[in-house]
Motif scaffolding. Structure first.
Motif, PDB file in Angstrom:
ATOM      1  N   ALA A   1       0.837  -1.206   0.000  1.00  0.00           N
ATOM      2  CA  ALA A   1       0.000   0.000   0.000  1.00  0.00           C
ATOM      3  C   ALA A   1       0.872   1.256   0.000  1.00  0.00           C
ATOM      4  N   GLN A   2       2.006   1.214   0.697  1.00  0.00           N
ATOM      5  CA  GLN A   2       2.923   2.349   0.689  1.00  0.00           C
ATOM      6  C   GLN A   2       3.473   2.588  -0.714  1.00  0.00           C
ATOM      7  N   THR A   3       3.754   1.512  -1.434  1.00  0.00           N
ATOM      8  CA  THR A   3       4.239   1.650  -2.804  1.00  0.00           C
ATOM      9  C   THR A   3       3.182   2.305  -3.683  1.00  0.00           C
ATOM     10  N   ALA A   4       1.926   1.872  -3.518  1.00  0.00           N
ATOM     11  CA  ALA A   4       0.836   2.479  -4.287  1.00  0.00           C
ATOM     12  C   ALA A   4       0.679   3.956  -3.930  1.00  0.00           C
ATOM     13  N   LEU A   5       0.769   4.267  -2.636  1.00  0.00           N
ATOM     14  CA  LEU A   5       0.662   5.662  -2.203  1.00  0.00           C
ATOM     15  C   LEU A   5       1.830   6.474  -2.744  1.00  0.00           C
ATOM     16  N   ALA A   6       3.027   5.913  -2.717  1.00  0.00           N
ATOM     17  CA  ALA A   6       4.203   6.624  -3.229  1.00  0.00           C
ATOM     18  C   ALA A   6       4.040   6.973  -4.699  1.00  0.00           C
ATOM     19  N   ALA A   7       3.524   6.045  -5.493  1.00  0.00           N
ATOM     20  CA  ALA A   7       3.296   6.312  -6.918  1.00  0.00           C
ATOM     21  C   ALA A   7       2.258   7.408  -7.105  1.00  0.00           C
ATOM     22  N   ALA A   8       1.194   7.358  -6.314  1.00  0.00           N
ATOM     23  CA  ALA A   8       0.148   8.380  -6.415  1.00  0.00           C
ATOM     24  C   ALA A   8       0.676   9.749  -5.993  1.00  0.00           C
ATOM     25  N   LEU A   9       1.472   9.768  -4.925  1.00  0.00           N
ATOM     26  CA  LEU A   9       2.054  11.037  -4.474  1.00  0.00           C
ATOM     27  C   LEU A   9       2.994  11.625  -5.517  1.00  0.00           C
ATOM     28  N   ALA A  10       3.779  10.765  -6.158  1.00  0.00           N
ATOM     29  CA  ALA A  10       4.666  11.250  -7.219  1.00  0.00           C
ATOM     30  C   ALA A  10       3.844  11.862  -8.344  1.00  0.00           C
ATOM     31  N   ALA A  11       2.755  11.202  -8.713  1.00  0.00           N
ATOM     32  CA  ALA A  11       1.894  11.729  -9.776  1.00  0.00           C
ATOM     33  C   ALA A  11       1.253  13.052  -9.366  1.00  0.00           C
ATOM     34  N   ALA A  12       1.016  13.212  -8.057  1.00  0.00           N
ATOM     35  CA  ALA A  12       0.426  14.452  -7.542  1.00  0.00           C
ATOM     36  C   ALA A  12       1.461  15.559  -7.372  1.00  0.00           C
ATOM     37  N   GLY A  13       2.746  15.209  -7.545  1.00  0.00           N
ATOM     38  CA  GLY A  13       3.800  16.215  -7.415  1.00  0.00           C
ATOM     39  C   GLY A  13       4.398  16.317  -6.026  1.00  0.00           C
ATOM     40  N   ASP A  14       3.989  15.463  -5.101  1.00  0.00           N
ATOM     41  CA  ASP A  14       4.536  15.479  -3.746  1.00  0.00           C
ATOM     42  C   ASP A  14       5.742  14.545  -3.697  1.00  0.00           C
ATOM     43  N   ILE A  15       6.849  15.031  -4.218  1.00  0.00           N
ATOM     44  CA  ILE A  15       8.042  14.210  -4.392  1.00  0.00           C
ATOM     45  C   ILE A  15       8.671  13.844  -3.054  1.00  0.00           C
ATOM     46  N   THR A  16       8.665  14.746  -2.105  1.00  0.00           N
ATOM     47  CA  THR A  16       9.294  14.474  -0.806  1.00  0.00           C
ATOM     48  C   THR A  16       8.629  13.298  -0.112  1.00  0.00           C
ATOM     49  N   GLU A  17       7.315  13.326   0.013  1.00  0.00           N
ATOM     50  CA  GLU A  17       6.624  12.212   0.682  1.00  0.00           C
ATOM     51  C   GLU A  17       6.683  10.950  -0.165  1.00  0.00           C
ATOM     52  N   SER A  18       6.659  11.098  -1.485  1.00  0.00           N
ATOM     53  CA  SER A  18       6.778   9.943  -2.369  1.00  0.00           C
ATOM     54  C   SER A  18       8.101   9.225  -2.134  1.00  0.00           C
ATOM     55  N   ARG A  19       9.184   9.981  -2.057  1.00  0.00           N
ATOM     56  CA  ARG A  19      10.510   9.390  -1.793  1.00  0.00           C
ATOM     57  C   ARG A  19      10.498   8.608  -0.490  1.00  0.00           C
ATOM     58  N   GLU A  20       9.945   9.229   0.550  1.00  0.00           N
ATOM     59  CA  GLU A  20       9.905   8.589   1.862  1.00  0.00           C
ATOM     60  C   GLU A  20       9.094   7.298   1.821  1.00  0.00           C
ATOM     61  N   MET A  21       7.957   7.326   1.143  1.00  0.00           N
ATOM     62  CA  MET A  21       7.102   6.139   1.043  1.00  0.00           C
ATOM     63  C   MET A  21       7.785   5.022   0.265  1.00  0.00           C
ATOM     64  N   PHE A  22       8.379   5.345  -0.886  1.00  0.00           N
ATOM     65  CA  PHE A  22       9.066   4.325  -1.675  1.00  0.00           C
ATOM     66  C   PHE A  22      10.208   3.709  -0.871  1.00  0.00           C
ATOM     67  N   ALA A  23      11.019   4.554  -0.237  1.00  0.00           N
ATOM     68  CA  ALA A  23      12.165   4.046   0.522  1.00  0.00           C
ATOM     69  C   ALA A  23      11.715   3.192   1.704  1.00  0.00           C
ATOM     70  N   GLY A  24      10.688   3.643   2.401  1.00  0.00           N
ATOM     71  CA  GLY A  24      10.167   2.870   3.526  1.00  0.00           C
ATOM     72  C   GLY A  24       9.592   1.533   3.087  1.00  0.00           C
ATOM     73  N   ALA A  25       8.841   1.549   1.998  1.00  0.00           N
ATOM     74  CA  ALA A  25       8.265   0.307   1.476  1.00  0.00           C
ATOM     75  C   ALA A  25       9.362  -0.646   1.032  1.00  0.00           C
TER      76      ALA A  25
END
Length: 111
Positions: free
Chosen positions: A32-56
Motif C-alpha cells: 500500500a505504501q508503494t501504491a501511495l508513493a506512486a500516487a504522491l509522485a503523480a500528484a507532485g509530492d516528491i518528498t513524501e513519495s521518496r519517503e514512502m518508496f524508501a520505507g516500502a
C-alpha cells in the motif's frame, strides 16, 4: 484510479488502505505504501513519495520480498531521475539491483 487519471482519488484510496491495515500486516502495508508513493509522485509530492518508496522498499527487503523491494527501489529511481536527482536515482537503481542480488562490480571498483 491512478491509471484512470484520478490522482487525488488514488492518494485518498491508498491512505485509507494504510489506515485500515494497521501496523501488523507488514507485507500488505508495504504494498500500500508503494501504491501511495506512486500516487504522491503523480500528484507532485516528491518528498513524501521518496519517503514512502524508501520505507516500502526497506520493509519489503526485510521481509525477503526481494522482487517487490527491487521494484519499489526502481520506481523511486524513476521518480528521482524525473525530478532532477540523478545521484539519488543511481543510488536507488543500485539498491534495486542489490535487492535481487544483481549487484555487479563496477569497472571503476574492479580495477
Amino acid at each position: 484510479m491512478l491509471l484512470d487519471g484520478d490522482v487525488a482519488g488514488a492518494v485518498r484510496s491508498a491512505r485509507r488502505s494504510l489506515a485500515e491495515l494497521g501496523g501488523q500486516a507488514h507485507l500488505e502495508r508495504a504494498r500500500a505504501q508503494t501504491a501511495l508513493a506512486a500516487a504522491l509522485a503523480a500528484a507532485g509530492d516528491i518528498t513524501e513519495s521518496r519517503e514512502m518508496f524508501a520505507g516500502a522498499a526497506a520493509t519489503l527487503s526485510g521481509l525477503r520480498a526481494s522482487r517487490q523491494a527491487s521494484r519499489a527501489w526502481a520506481e523511486l529511481g524513476d521518480v528521482l531521475a524525473d525530478t532532477g536527482d540523478p545521484v539519488g536515482a543511481v543510488e536507488a537503481f543500485r539498491k534495486a539491483t542489490a535487492a535481487v542480488h544483481l549487484g555487479l562490480q563496477s569497472s571503476r571498483r574492479a580495477g
